[in-house]
Motif scaffolding. Structure first.
Motif, mmCIF file in Angstrom:
data_model
loop_
_atom_site.group_PDB
_atom_site.id
_atom_site.type_symbol
_atom_site.label_atom_id
_atom_site.label_comp_id
_atom_site.label_asym_id
_atom_site.label_seq_id
_atom_site.Cartn_x
_atom_site.Cartn_y
_atom_site.Cartn_z
ATOM 1 N N VAL A 80 -33.562 -11.073 25.882
ATOM 2 C CA VAL A 80 -34.466 -10.007 26.030
ATOM 3 C C VAL A 80 -35.952 -10.760 26.946
ATOM 4 C CG1 VAL A 80 -34.207 -8.614 24.165
ATOM 5 C CG2 VAL A 80 -35.385 -10.976 23.677
ATOM 6 N N THR A 81 -36.735 -10.024 27.486
ATOM 7 C CA THR A 81 -37.624 -10.578 28.314
ATOM 8 C C THR A 81 -39.023 -11.127 27.587
ATOM 9 O OG1 THR A 81 -38.734 -8.420 28.802
ATOM 10 C CG2 THR A 81 -37.060 -9.247 30.417
ATOM 11 N N TRP A 82 -39.058 -10.836 26.362
ATOM 12 C CA TRP A 82 -40.007 -11.189 25.494
ATOM 13 C C TRP A 82 -40.256 -12.353 24.512
ATOM 14 C CZ3 TRP A 82 -38.549 -10.422 20.606
ATOM 15 C CH2 TRP A 82 -37.452 -9.778 20.439
ATOM 16 N N ARG B 229 -31.710 -13.215 18.295
ATOM 17 C CA ARG B 229 -32.189 -13.003 19.677
ATOM 18 C C ARG B 229 -32.181 -14.347 20.698
ATOM 19 N NH1 ARG B 229 -30.834 -7.788 20.795
ATOM 20 N NH2 ARG B 229 -32.230 -6.460 19.821
ATOM 21 N N LEU B 230 -32.631 -15.636 20.221
ATOM 22 C CA LEU B 230 -32.574 -16.691 20.964
ATOM 23 C C LEU B 230 -31.118 -17.072 21.029
ATOM 24 C CD1 LEU B 230 -35.820 -18.424 18.984
ATOM 25 C CD2 LEU B 230 -35.700 -17.600 21.530
ATOM 26 N N SER C 144 -27.653 -17.950 16.529
ATOM 27 C CA SER C 144 -26.620 -17.491 15.743
ATOM 28 C C SER C 144 -26.041 -16.156 16.560
ATOM 29 C CB SER C 144 -27.136 -17.064 14.314
ATOM 30 O OG SER C 144 -25.957 -16.371 13.481
ATOM 31 N N PRO C 145 -24.643 -15.942 16.384
ATOM 32 C CA PRO C 145 -24.055 -14.954 17.030
ATOM 33 C C PRO C 145 -24.240 -13.640 16.428
ATOM 34 C CG PRO C 145 -22.205 -16.300 16.004
ATOM 35 C CD PRO C 145 -23.721 -17.103 15.825
ATOM 36 N N THR C 146 -24.780 -13.691 15.359
ATOM 37 C CA THR C 146 -25.055 -12.153 14.349
ATOM 38 C C THR C 146 -26.132 -12.592 13.641
ATOM 39 O OG1 THR C 146 -23.714 -13.206 12.408
ATOM 40 C CG2 THR C 146 -22.559 -12.136 13.774
ATOM 41 N N ARG C 147 -26.702 -11.031 13.159
ATOM 42 C CA ARG C 147 -27.840 -11.487 12.378
ATOM 43 C C ARG C 147 -27.958 -11.869 11.162
ATOM 44 N NH1 ARG C 147 -28.666 -6.645 15.561
ATOM 45 N NH2 ARG C 147 -30.830 -6.586 16.835
ATOM 46 N N ALA C 148 -26.567 -11.655 10.303
ATOM 47 C CA ALA C 148 -26.279 -11.865 9.102
ATOM 48 C C ALA C 148 -26.306 -13.648 9.176
ATOM 49 C CB ALA C 148 -25.022 -11.634 8.817
ATOM 50 N N GLY C 149 -25.765 -14.243 10.240
ATOM 51 C CA GLY C 149 -25.612 -15.597 10.342
ATOM 52 C C GLY C 149 -26.991 -16.206 10.604
ATOM 53 N N ALA C 150 -27.902 -15.377 11.348
ATOM 54 C CA ALA C 150 -29.300 -15.953 11.542
ATOM 55 C C ALA C 150 -29.992 -15.858 10.218
ATOM 56 C CB ALA C 150 -30.055 -15.090 12.587
ATOM 57 N N ARG C 151 -29.965 -15.008 9.654
ATOM 58 C CA ARG C 151 -30.568 -14.689 8.221
ATOM 59 C C ARG C 151 -29.882 -15.979 7.064
ATOM 60 N NH1 ARG C 151 -32.140 -10.573 4.729
ATOM 61 N NH2 ARG C 151 -32.077 -10.907 2.456
ATOM 62 N N LYS D 8 -23.933 -22.127 23.308
ATOM 63 C CA LYS D 8 -22.897 -22.327 24.234
ATOM 64 C C LYS D 8 -22.777 -20.805 24.997
ATOM 65 C CE LYS D 8 -20.586 -26.625 23.363
ATOM 66 N NZ LYS D 8 -19.253 -27.353 22.696
ATOM 67 N N GLN D 9 -22.551 -19.832 24.121
ATOM 68 C CA GLN D 9 -22.146 -18.459 24.381
ATOM 69 C C GLN D 9 -23.526 -17.818 24.803
ATOM 70 O OE1 GLN D 9 -19.964 -16.691 21.347
ATOM 71 N NE2 GLN D 9 -18.991 -18.588 20.807
ATOM 72 N N HIS D 10 -24.799 -18.258 24.410
ATOM 73 C CA HIS D 10 -26.136 -17.786 24.734
ATOM 74 C C HIS D 10 -27.001 -18.826 25.493
ATOM 75 C CE1 HIS D 10 -25.162 -14.106 22.421
ATOM 76 N NE2 HIS D 10 -24.534 -15.060 21.571
#
Length: 202
Positions: free
Chosen positions: A164-166, A101-102, A105-112, A157-159
């Motif tokens: 999300v507001t939280w 969300r931050l 990483s562009p995907t959850r798999a990458g974040a993991r 760069k893309q995000h």
């Protein structure tokens, strides 16, 4: 805790949604997989089937196994308020999802992967547990020596800011903070959590 390593595009086509992130295959073949493809006639799904499908979709989105997903349900039941909303909030507060969300990483798999490879810190301390539940006020960041990683830089760069507001993001320090537990209306996932609660309550 294991994670899904099978054919992601096939799963995304089954649900008709890019549950694992942007998928060009889904754009080219926006119908369920199978021998007869788009021409296959499917019987009307039973109530159990609808509930099971929604549960499987949620598990695919958040990269969770059955045992852990059921544990989240049991924990949510003990909380005040709507069980489904509490369960979804817990899924969103997982460390790997926060990293996603931050925009680290562009995907959850990458974040993991960032988390399991120990590139992520919580309150300044390295945390290699993707399922760690981040608490309001805790600060999540990529380790200082890893902030120049190409994957992280390109993703940021893309995000430019959290969608999300939280969550709050500080460009100067390259770290994000969980402001509060998310409310259902603040979570963009199109999941019917009541169906999942009904499934586990059978």
């Amino acid at each position: 805790m294991g994670h899904f390593t099978g054919p992601r595009s096939k799963i995304a086509r089954r649900f008709g949604e890019p549950v694992f992130g942007p998928d060009k295959v889904l754009e080219k073949r926006p119908y369920a997989p199978g021998q007869h493809g788009a021409n296959k006639r499917r019987k009307k799904m039973s109530e159990y089937g609808v509930q099971l499908r929604e549960k499987q979709k949620a598990k695919a989105i958040y990269g969770m196994r059955e045992k852990q997903f059921r544990l989240f349900f049991e924990r949510a039941k003990s909380k005040s308020g709507v069980t489904g909303d509490a369960m979804l909030a817990m899924c969103e507060m997982r460390l790997d999802n926060i990293v996603y969300r931050l925009g680290l990483s562009p995907t959850r798999a990458g974040a993991r992967q960032l988390v399991t490879h120990r590139h992520v810190t919580v309150n300044g301390k390295v945390c290699g547990v993707p399922s760690y539940i981040v608490r309001p006020g805790e600060v999540v960041a990529v380790r200082e020596k890893d902030r120049d990683m190409i994957a992280v830089v390109d993703s940021l760069k893309q995000h430019k800011s959290p969608v999300v507001t939280w969550l709050a993001w500080d460009d100067a320090t390259a770290q994000g903070t969980l402001i509060s537990a998310p409310e259902r209306a603040e979570i963009p996932e199109t999941l019917d959590m009541q169906l999942i609660v009904e499934f586990f309550s059978r």
